[in-house]
Design an enzyme around this catalytic site. Structure first.
Site, PDB file in Angstrom:
ATOM      1  N   LYS A   1      59.188  29.943  30.208  1.00  0.00           N
ATOM      2  CA  LYS A   1      60.559  29.696  29.752  1.00  0.00           C
ATOM      3  C   LYS A   1      61.362  28.984  30.845  1.00  0.00           C
ATOM      4  CE  LYS A   1      61.673  34.343  31.347  1.00  0.00           C
ATOM      5  NZ  LYS A   1      61.777  35.766  30.955  1.00  0.00           N
TER       6      LYS A   1
ATOM      7  N   TYR B   1      83.271  22.493  55.123  1.00  0.00           N
ATOM      8  CA  TYR B   1      84.446  22.901  54.357  1.00  0.00           C
ATOM      9  C   TYR B   1      84.964  24.243  54.834  1.00  0.00           C
ATOM     10  CZ  TYR B   1      83.715  19.206  50.904  1.00  0.00           C
ATOM     11  OH  TYR B   1      83.589  18.005  50.279  1.00  0.00           O
TER      12      TYR B   1
END
Ligand SMILES: *Cc1c(COP(=O)(O)O)cnc(C)c1O
Length: 373
Positions: free
Chosen positions: A35, A261
Site C-alpha cells: 500500500k 530559519y
C-alpha cells in the site's frame, strides 16, 4: 543530469526480504503489503521486485486496479474493502479480494444475486478498535455473509495487531486468543478450508502464535525493522532504499552566528558549515533535531539548524576538506532510516512513505525498466 536529491533502490533486497519472512514463518503464505505506493518505493516497481510473494495487499481499491492494469495476476487483497457500491463493482471487475469489516458492506452484498464472484476476508476487531466486527456480532455477520451468493466460499478470516512491536504488551496475546476462540466457536473444525491471517511484520518477528495460514508483512519487506530498538539489518533484512544528495555550499562560521530559519541554532565555536540540497520538500523530516547524523563523503556529521524545504545545513567541523559537489547520504548504507526516525520523533514508515515526487528514483540493479512508476 542527475538531480541533486535521489533515492537508490536495491530491488534485489526485496526478494531477499521475502525469503527472510519465509524463514520466520515457514508454514505461512505471504501477502506482501505494498500500500501507499509500496511504502514510497513505487507500487509497480515494488510489485515487480516481490514476485516471490504469494499475494499482494493494498489499502484501497484504486491501488489494486493499478496493479491489475499493469498485468499483475497474483491474488490482491484490498485491506479497506469497498467504501461504496461502485467500488464493489470494481473489485468484481478486477477480481480483487475484499476485506469485510462493516455492516454497510454486508448490506451491499445482500443486494446482489450473482453467483460466487468475490473472495472476502472477514475481519474481526480483536482490540485495535479500527476496522472489523466485534466478537459478539461476528457470528451473526458470518451467517449473513454465508447466505450471500456473490461471495465465493470459503470465507477467509483476519484480524490486525495493535501493538505487536512491544514485546511486553499483553494485548497481543489477548488479541490472538480472541481471534482463535471466536473462530473456534464459528467453525468447529478449524482445519477447514477457511484461511486465516493475523501477523504484520512485528507479529511475524515477535509472536510465533500469530503465524497462521497467511502473514501480511509490510515494513520488513523494505528491509526496515518494525521495532524501535533494532534495525532491519540486525534482523537479517536488507534495506531497499537509500536517500542521497550532495553538498552545494561550504562556508566558515564563527561563534555567535545563527544558522537557518528562526536562528534557532547558534554557533558556539568556529566551524565549517555545509549546505545540502535536500529538505522537507523531498521528504526529509522537518522535525529532525540538531545532531541528527548525516553522512558526508561517508563520514558522520551533524545536522544543525532547521530543516527547510530544499536544504539542510550540517556541521562539517573545522578541519574538513569537504567541498561543494561531495556526496551526502541522508539514510542508506552506513546510516539506518530507523536511526533517523528516532532523531525526528517519528517511525521509519513515515520517512520512506514521505519521499516526494521531486526525488529521482534510481534502481541499483538491472530490473526491468518498463516496470516503473
Ligand atoms: C499496513 C498493514 C500491514 C503491514 O504492516 P507492517 O507493520 O508494515 O508489517 C498488515 N496488515 C494490515 C491490515 C495493514 O494495514
Amino acid at each position: 543530469m542527475m538531480p541533486a536529491a535521489y533515492a537508490v533502490l536495491d530491488l534485489e533486497a526485496a526478494a531477499h526480504n521475502v525469503e527472510k519472512v519465509r524463514a520466520y514463518a515457514p508454514n505461512a503464505r505471504i501477502m506482501a503489503v505494498i500500500k501507499a505506493n509500496g511504502y514510497g518505493h513505487g507500487l509497480l516497481r515494488i510489485a515487480g521486485a516481490l514476485q516471490n510473494a504469494d499475494a499482494f495487499a493494498v489499502a484501497r481499491v484504486d491501488e489494486g486496479i493499478r496493479l491489475r492494469k499493469a498485468g499483475i495476476e497474483k491474488r490482491i487483497v484490498v485491506l479497506e474493502g469497498f467504501t461504496c457500491p461502485e467500488e464493489l463493482e470494481e473489485l468484481l471487475h478486477y477480481q480483487l479480494d475484499a476485506v469485510v469489516h462493516s455492516l454497510v458492506q454486508v448490506d451491499v452484498f445482500e443486494q446482489r444475486t450473482e453467483f460466487g464472484q468475490i473472495a472476502i476476508w472477514l475481519k474481526l476487531d480483536t482490540g485495535m478498535n479500527r476496522l472489523g466486527f466485534k466478537a459478539n456480532e461476528f457470528n451473526a455477520v458470518y451467517q449473513r455473509l454465508n447466505q450471500c451468493s456473490i461471495i465465493s466460499q470459503p470465507i477467509n478470516f483476519m484480524t490486525h495487531l495493535a501493538n505487536a512491536d512491544d514485546k511486553q504488551d499483553p494485548i497481543t496475546h489477548k488479541q490472538i486468543s480472541l481471534f482463535n476462540d471466536t473462530l473456534a466457536t464459528l467453525i468447529p473444525k478449524l482445519e477447514s478450508l477457511n484461511e486465516r491471517s493475523i501477523a504484520n511484520s512485528a507479529g511475524i518477528l515477535a509472536w510465533q502464535e500469530a503465524l497462521t495460514d497467511w502473514v501480511r508483512p509490510g515494513v520488513m519487506l523494505y528491509g526496515i525493522s518494525p521495532f524501535a530498538e533494532s534495525t532491519g539489518g540486525q534482523l537479517g533484512l536488507k534495506p531497499i532504499m537509500g536517500l542521497h544528495s550532495r553538498l552545494i555550499a561550504v562556508k566558515q562560521i564563527v561563534t555567535g552566528d545563527k544558522v537557518g530559519y528562526s536562528g534557532s541554532w547558534v554557533c558556539e565555536k568556529p566551524t565549517t558549515l555545509g549546505v545540502v540540497a535536500i529538505g522537507y520538500g523531498d521528504g526529509y523530516p522537518r522535525y529532525a533535531k540538531a545532531g541528527t547524523p548525516v553522512l558526508v563523503n561517508g563520514q558522520r556529521v551533524s545536522l544543525i539548524g532547521r530543516v527547510s524545504m530544499d536544504m539542510i545545513t550540517v556541521d562539517l567541523g573545522i578541519n574538513t576538506n569537504a567541498k561543494p559537489g561531495d556526496p551526502v547520504t541522508l539514510w542508506g548504507d552506513g546510516l539506518s532510516v530507523e536511526e533517523i526516525a528516532l532523531c525526528a520523533d517519528t517511525i521509519p514508515y513515515t520517512l520512506v512513505c514521505g519521499v516526494t515526487q521531486r526525488v529521482k528514483i534510481v534502481e541499483k540493479s538491472g530490473y526491468d525498466k518498463t516496470n516503473q512508476d
